[in-house]
Design an enzyme around this catalytic site. Structure first.
Site, PDB file in Angstrom:
ATOM      1  N   GLY A 242       0.621  -1.119  -0.142  1.00 13.62           N
ATOM      2  CA  GLY A 242       0.028   0.056  -0.096  1.00 13.62           C
ATOM      3  C   GLY A 242       0.667   1.097   0.007  1.00 13.62           C
TER       4      GLY A 242
ATOM      5  N   GLY B 249      -3.929  -4.951   2.112  1.00  9.13           N
ATOM      6  CA  GLY B 249      -4.909  -5.729   3.251  1.00  9.13           C
ATOM      7  C   GLY B 249      -4.211  -7.065   3.706  1.00  9.13           C
TER       8      GLY B 249
END
Ligand code: AMP
Length: 397
Positions: free
Chosen positions: A354, A377
């Site tokens: 991310g 995630g």
């Protein structure tokens, strides 16, 4: 749990359904960042060299179970063909008689890319019938989509019931090695740097890493919830007052375990931040308390020095989450300084997916770190110690 990889099985001549993560940013038909495509190449190339028939399946964006040209994977086929130096046939659907007919024509080493699997609602629902129609296309299954491995969808988990062998690809193998083995038996000292917006998102990771790390460093807006836990004032900074007790427990646990827990010594405060315009008004460094009317947006120079010293002495570094609002130039100094120190540390450096990957690339140090995860995630859930359903269903050694 040791999962079988494509190195443990013979897929020569077999029709192999390969779940990839081709969820790449596309604007007006142009791919802006091909790193996920590049990350998938080693597995695809190995399968080509084995003479398998490679049927690639992926999602792109959130089309919510309906066909939508905005989310077509067609541009990925062209990009893949360039990287592979061979044709990649794009099929305008992912299940049904026409797809089956296309697959029946495939020769050894041929590559087909199916249309976005999330054009069907059955994908995210892990609908058994939809999984069966996908599985019908192949003999064997390879999951190499780490970014979606934390979801039990039809193409990540449901198809496994019908396909054997079902193994992981080289990308997932590498992700598990770095995020798993290298952090479970790290070369010490092992320093973890966590940042980003919310303590609530990362408290389980903090908890799990308190069992493994020698030092935990906290930056980003998360640090302001910890500052509240320590009785400091934070002005108008982003925080989660409901998680102050959680932060207090983490601090107590670190103390009990003898884990060094470092919070920022100083912060950059600003007025009149406009995220859309990328601008800030007045700026001031605060040591300790932040005054009312100011918003903490980055760590300050003393914190940069403290955190950098710690990173320099580490043998293993894991980083997840920016030190400030790095998207705005005036607030990126702390994040970029941490990126530089990590890159130059000589430690085994693991960047959780991310925003940290985005930040380290923006800072220009992407090439100098040991490993960058492709999963946001998924990497967080794995670091929390959760089982990834797209991995745990695969064949075990
Ligand atoms: P996360 O997804 O939790 O890793 O959070 C990343 C986001 O946290 C980025 O978009 C940053 O802009 C934001 N962030 C980091 N530090 C701060 C801060 N001090 N105030 C507000 N947002 C922040």
């Amino acid at each position: 749990m040791a999962i079988k990889t494509i190195n443990d099985v013979n897929l020569s001549g077999k029709r192999v359904l390969v779940r990839c993560d081709f969820n790449v940013p596309i604007k007006d038909g142009t791919i802006n960042d091909d790193s996920r495509i590049v990350a998938a190449l080693p597995t695809i190339k190995q399968l080509i060299s084995q003479g398998a028939k490679i049927i690639l399946v992926s999602h792109l964006g959130r089309p919510k179970g309906e066909k939508n040209a905005k989310y077509t994977l067609a541009p990925v086929a062209g990009e893949l063909a360039k990287h592979l130096g061979q044709p990649v046939t794009f099929v305008e659907d992912c299940v049904g008689p026409e797809v089956e007919a296309e697959v029946a024509k495939m020769g050894a080493g041929a590559v087909v890319l199916l249309e976005n699997v999330r054009f069907y609602a059955g994908e995210e629902k892990n609908d058994p019938e939809f999984a069966a129609s996908l599985a019908k296309l192949a003999d064997a299954f390879v999951n190499d989509a780490f970014g979606t491995a934390h979801r039990a969808h039809a193409s990540t988990a449901g198809v496994v019931k019908h396909l054997s062998p079902a193994v992981c690809g080289l990308l997932i193998e590498k992700e598990l090695a770095y995020l798993g083995d290298k952090t479970a038996q790290p070369e010490r000292p092992f320093t973890v740097i966590l940042g980003g917006a919310k303590v609530s998102d990362k408290i389980k990771v903090i908890d799990a890493l308190l069992e493994k790390a020698d030092t935990i460093i906290i930056g980003g807006a998360m640090a302001y919830t910890f500052a509240l836990a320590e009785g400091r004032t934070i002005g108008d900074s982003l925080s989660e007052p409901d998680f102050v007790d959680t932060a207090k427990s983490a601090l107590a646990k670190a103390k009990a375990k003898g884990v060094k827990f470092l919070l920022p010594l100083d912060n950059l405060g600003v007025k009149d931040l406009d995220f859309g315009a990328g601008t800030v008004g007045e700026q001031k460094i605060f040591e300790g308390n932040i005054e009312d009317g100011w918003e903490g947006v980055d760590i300050g120079p003393k914190s940069i020095e403290l955190f950098s010293e710690e990173v320099k002495n580490a043998k293993t570094v894991l980083w997840n989450g920016p030190m400030g609002i790095f998207e705005i130039d005036a607030c990126n100094r702390g994040t970029f300084a941490v990126a530089k120190t990590i890159a130059e540390s000589g430690a085994c450096s693991i960047i959780g997916g991310g925003d940290s990957v985005k930040a380290i690339n923006m800072a220009g140090y992407g090439e100098q770190v040991t490993f960058m995860s492709t999963g946001g995630g998924a990497s967080l859930e794995f670091l929390e110690g959760k089982e990834l359903p797209g991995v745990s269903v695969l064949d075990q050694v």
